[in-house]
Design a protein around this motif. Structure first.
Motif, PDB file in Angstrom:
ATOM      1  N   ILE A 213       0.813  -1.215   0.000  1.00 35.45           N
ATOM      2  CA  ILE A 213       0.000   0.000   0.000  1.00 35.45           C
ATOM      3  C   ILE A 213       0.851   1.271   0.000  1.00 35.45           C
ATOM      4  N   GLN A 214       1.980   1.221   0.703  1.00 39.48           N
ATOM      5  CA  GLN A 214       2.852   2.419   0.694  1.00 39.48           C
ATOM      6  C   GLN A 214       3.322   2.693  -0.722  1.00 39.48           C
ATOM      7  N   ASN A 215       3.718   1.610  -1.397  1.00 42.23           N
ATOM      8  CA  ASN A 215       4.193   1.766  -2.765  1.00 42.23           C
ATOM      9  C   ASN A 215       3.075   2.252  -3.691  1.00 42.23           C
ATOM     10  N   LEU A 216       1.859   1.810  -3.408  1.00 43.46           N
ATOM     11  CA  LEU A 216       0.720   2.275  -4.208  1.00 43.46           C
ATOM     12  C   LEU A 216       0.555   3.782  -4.036  1.00 43.46           C
ATOM     13  N   ARG A 217       0.576   4.237  -2.784  1.00 43.35           N
ATOM     14  CA  ARG A 217       0.405   5.683  -2.531  1.00 43.35           C
ATOM     15  C   ARG A 217       1.502   6.498  -3.232  1.00 43.35           C
ATOM     16  N   LYS A 218       2.738   6.011  -3.083  1.00 46.32           N
ATOM     17  CA  LYS A 218       3.874   6.720  -3.700  1.00 46.32           C
ATOM     18  C   LYS A 218       3.700   6.784  -5.218  1.00 46.32           C
ATOM     19  N   THR A 219       3.288   5.647  -5.779  1.00 43.23           N
ATOM     20  CA  THR A 219       3.146   5.575  -7.244  1.00 43.23           C
ATOM     21  C   THR A 219       2.058   6.534  -7.727  1.00 43.23           C
ATOM     22  N   ILE A 220       0.976   6.602  -6.957  1.00 44.49           N
ATOM     23  CA  ILE A 220      -0.111   7.508  -7.370  1.00 44.49           C
ATOM     24  C   ILE A 220       0.418   8.952  -7.389  1.00 44.49           C
ATOM     25  N   ASP A 221       1.180   9.307  -6.364  1.00 42.22           N
ATOM     26  CA  ASP A 221       1.728  10.669  -6.315  1.00 42.22           C
ATOM     27  C   ASP A 221       2.657  10.919  -7.505  1.00 42.22           C
ATOM     28  N   LYS A 222       3.449   9.893  -7.816  1.00 42.31           N
ATOM     29  CA  LYS A 222       4.380  10.040  -8.933  1.00 42.31           C
ATOM     30  C   LYS A 222       3.623  10.183 -10.264  1.00 42.31           C
ATOM     31  N   CYS A 223       2.554   9.440 -10.392  1.00 41.35           N
ATOM     32  CA  CYS A 223       1.739   9.547 -11.619  1.00 41.35           C
ATOM     33  C   CYS A 223       1.261  10.979 -11.791  1.00 41.35           C
ATOM     34  N   PHE A 224       0.871  11.590 -10.674  1.00 41.36           N
ATOM     35  CA  PHE A 224       0.375  12.966 -10.710  1.00 41.36           C
ATOM     36  C   PHE A 224       1.472  13.892 -11.258  1.00 41.36           C
ATOM     37  N   ILE A 225       2.676  13.697 -10.711  1.00 42.58           N
ATOM     38  CA  ILE A 225       3.808  14.545 -11.152  1.00 42.58           C
ATOM     39  C   ILE A 225       4.096  14.306 -12.640  1.00 42.58           C
ATOM     40  N   ASP A 226       4.028  13.035 -13.059  1.00 40.23           N
ATOM     41  CA  ASP A 226       4.351  12.689 -14.457  1.00 40.23           C
ATOM     42  C   ASP A 226       3.191  12.935 -15.431  1.00 40.23           C
ATOM     43  N   ASN A 227       2.132  13.531 -14.926  1.00 34.76           N
ATOM     44  CA  ASN A 227       0.931  13.769 -15.743  1.00 34.76           C
ATOM     45  C   ASN A 227       0.315  12.478 -16.297  1.00 34.76           C
ATOM     46  N   LYS A 228       0.438  11.398 -15.521  1.00 33.66           N
ATOM     47  CA  LYS A 228      -0.261  10.158 -15.918  1.00 33.66           C
ATOM     48  C   LYS A 228      -1.617  10.178 -15.219  1.00 33.66           C
ATOM     49  N   LYS A 229      -2.661   9.938 -15.984  1.00 33.06           N
ATOM     50  CA  LYS A 229      -4.016  10.041 -15.415  1.00 33.06           C
ATOM     51  C   LYS A 229      -4.554   8.627 -15.164  1.00 33.06           C
ATOM     52  N   ILE A 230      -4.695   8.305 -13.907  1.00 32.09           N
ATOM     53  CA  ILE A 230      -5.055   6.919 -13.558  1.00 32.09           C
ATOM     54  C   ILE A 230      -6.557   6.710 -13.763  1.00 32.09           C
ATOM     55  N   PHE A 231      -6.899   5.738 -14.613  1.00 30.07           N
ATOM     56  CA  PHE A 231      -8.331   5.492 -14.818  1.00 30.07           C
ATOM     57  C   PHE A 231      -8.819   4.284 -14.022  1.00 30.07           C
ATOM     58  N   ALA A 232      -7.899   3.436 -13.527  1.00 35.67           N
ATOM     59  CA  ALA A 232      -8.341   2.307 -12.694  1.00 35.67           C
ATOM     60  C   ALA A 232      -7.172   1.756 -11.887  1.00 35.67           C
ATOM     61  N   ILE A 233      -7.516   1.277 -10.699  1.00 36.00           N
ATOM     62  CA  ILE A 233      -6.559   0.488  -9.918  1.00 36.00           C
ATOM     63  C   ILE A 233      -7.179  -0.902  -9.784  1.00 36.00           C
ATOM     64  N   VAL A 234      -6.350  -1.911 -10.036  1.00 39.62           N
ATOM     65  CA  VAL A 234      -6.844  -3.294  -9.994  1.00 39.62           C
ATOM     66  C   VAL A 234      -6.254  -4.023  -8.795  1.00 39.62           C
ATOM     67  N   ALA A 235      -7.121  -4.607  -7.993  1.00 42.33           N
ATOM     68  CA  ALA A 235      -6.657  -5.520  -6.933  1.00 42.33           C
ATOM     69  C   ALA A 235      -6.862  -6.931  -7.445  1.00 42.33           C
ATOM     70  N   THR A 236      -5.894  -7.805  -7.210  1.00 38.72           N
ATOM     71  CA  THR A 236      -6.094  -9.200  -7.607  1.00 38.72           C
ATOM     72  C   THR A 236      -6.566  -9.990  -6.393  1.00 38.72           C
ATOM     73  N   LEU A 237      -7.670 -10.688  -6.602  1.00 41.46           N
ATOM     74  CA  LEU A 237      -8.216 -11.530  -5.525  1.00 41.46           C
ATOM     75  C   LEU A 237      -7.847 -12.967  -5.878  1.00 41.46           C
ATOM     76  N   GLY A 238      -6.600 -13.313  -5.574  1.00 44.44           N
ATOM     77  CA  GLY A 238      -6.094 -14.624  -5.956  1.00 44.44           C
ATOM     78  C   GLY A 238      -5.114 -14.487  -7.103  1.00 44.44           C
ATOM     79  N   THR A 239      -3.816 -14.317  -6.775  1.00 48.13           N
ATOM     80  CA  THR A 239      -2.840 -14.186  -7.867  1.00 48.13           C
ATOM     81  C   THR A 239      -2.525 -15.567  -8.445  1.00 48.13           C
TER      82      THR A 239
END
Ligand SMILES: Cc1ncc(COP(=O)(O)O)c(C=O)c1O
Length: 462
Positions: A213-239
């Motif tokens: 989750i920490q890495n997810l939060r960091k990545t979202i912030d980085k996407c914002f800086i890089d102008n990447k617009k997140i349209f979905a986050i996927v959780a896997t229920l059973g990898t």
């Protein structure tokens, strides 16, 4: 039955008059061949036992029924046989009997889920069964779903809807976040959606294979800086390799905070949400905007059988409806070809419906619970000194003798897979983060403890 006894043209199509005796004879014969093949597994194991299958092609004159039945026989003899208890490699359990009947009926009906006028009862069936699933997992009344041919397509339906509903359209900066252990088909989804693969952003996993989750939060912030617009986050229920479950509640809260579509890829574990089996981390699935449930992978609904459930059916209509100018519509009924990628589609819902009606919730629970029990029995009896074992709360175990280097692991897994095949056990050999493992998937209801004990002996695992 030979050609001299019947006119070939009499068996082109079912008759609309009379009792279709010829068809009944053909069906009986095919059924006999199929059932004989099931029981041949006892003698031959899960792998093809006759490698002489010749891929014959259509000729100028059509072939005789005798030719065709012998070719069917040859095809079966050269097929993987999932009913054998040693069939433990993949998410391909034995077929549920009522599902086989469902496939037969669906083929005979030849109705088309494209439109209500081509499939009146089946359209209503699919709509009702999807709604039933959606309500069971805790969605509210605006929810529903759509069937599709496999988990990849259900996920793709969800991602296209997510991007469309986020208003990003074909924005090349739109990005999708999945864990590094998410299924490889997300790469395919990204390509199909016309996105650069760099826009499929991988979130690190922890030691258990769950999204960090920490890495997810960091990545979202980085996407914002890089102008990447997140349209979905996927959780896997059973990898796929470890059977791990991403932290659904945390991810759903982040998605809510940021107003991002939350999709759950429950291709493997989603069906557990119908039951009261205690599965660690399986909670809050109703916080998602969409979830894939893929009953072909564990309870034996015959392939393919996959549902995308959405919290709001309007999101699918908004995304996929184009108006079908050549099809009539009926008041209050939306043609199901207008709610997903696929147009013409077989009535796959029938085999799911019959399978579930036959099992009931108790039967579903019993099958799922037995898969977890087999997994637990396998792990309990494995030497923890000899093996590194990776297994989340579901029925999948990947393992390797401790301290093998990648080259040694490659050799050991290949040798073991071959040795096991010779002893009628079929396991898979996933390559995971640069190293090969052996993987056992305990979804085969015909596998009992004595089979598992035998497997453990071959693995030298005690
Ligand atoms: C977690 C997960 N998602 C998606 C898929 C893709 O499913 P399908 O092969 O039915 O398209 C798989 C396949 O094993 C899977 O394990």
């Amino acid at each position: 039955m030979t050609e001299d006894l019947i006119n070939k043209k009499d068996i082109y199509f079912p008759k609309y008059l009379g009792s279709n005796d010829n068809l009944i004879k053909l069906l009986n014969r095919a059924t006999q061949i199929l059932c004989d093949w099931f029981s041949k597994a006892d003698k031959y194991g899960p792998l093809p036992f006759d490698e002489n299958f010749k891929c014959t092609l259509p000729e100028e004159d059509g072939n005789s029924t005798e030719d065709l039945f012998s070719e069917i026989q040859s095809l079966l003899n050269n097929s993987f046989n999932p009913v054998h208890p040693g069939s433990l490699a993949h998410l391909d359990p034995p077929p549920l009997i009522f599902s086989i009947l469902g496939d037969l009926i669906a083929a005979g009906l030849n109705n088309n889920l494209l439109a209500y006028e081509l499939s009146p009862s089946v359209t209503l069936l699919e709509e009702s069964l999807c709604k039933w699933f959606a309500m069971k997992i805790g969605f509210n009344d605006s929810s529903g779903g759509i069937a599709a041919s496999g988990g990849t397509l259900s996920n793709l339906n969800a991602l296209i809807a997510a991007r469309h509903n986020s208003g990003l359209g074909s924005d090349p900066n739109s990005a999708l976040l999945v864990s590094e252990d998410a299924h490889s088909s997300f790469i395919k989804c990204t390509r199909i959606m016309g996105l650069d693969e760099a826009n499929l952003i991988r979130i690190k996993t922890d030691n258990n294979g769950c999204m960090d989750i920490q890495n997810l939060r960091k990545t979202i912030d980085k996407c914002f800086i890089d102008n990447k617009k997140i349209f979905a986050i996927v959780a896997t229920l059973g990898t796929t390799v470890k059977g791990a479950i991403d932290p659904i509640r945390d991810i759903s809260e982040i998605c809510k905070e940021r107003n991002i579509w939350f999709h759950i890829d429950g291709s493997i574990g989603g069906i557990f949400a119908l039951t009261s089996i205690p599965i660690k981390g399986l909670n809050n699935v109703n916080m998602a905007n969409s979830i894939t449930i893929n009953p072909q992978k564990i309870i034996g609904i015959t392939k393919t059988s996959s549902l995308l459930l959405v919290s709001n059916m309007r999101s699918l209509e908004n995304t996929f409806s184009t108006g079908l100018p050549y099809i009539s519509s009926k008041e209050n009924i939306i043609n199901r070809g207008e709610m997903g990628i696929q147009g013409s589609r077989p009535a796959e819902i029938i085999k799911l419906w019959l399978g579930l009606r036959f099992l009931g919730l108790k039967g579903i629970e019993e099958i799922l619970k037995s898969s977890i029990e087999r997994k637990n029995f396998f792990i309990k009896n494995m030497s923890k000194n000899k093996f590194e074992i990776h297994s989340g709360p579901l029925h999948i175990v990947s393992f390797l003798p401790k301290e093998l280097k990648p080259k040694e692991a490659e050799y050991w897994t290949q040798m073991k897979v071959n040795e096991l095949k010779n002893n009628y056990f079929m396991l898979s050999r996933p390559k995971f983060k640069g190293k090969y493992y052996l993987r056992v998937v305990m979804g085969n209801y015909n596998t009992n403890e004595s089979h598992i004990e035998e497997l453990l002996k071959f693995l030298d695992a005690y």
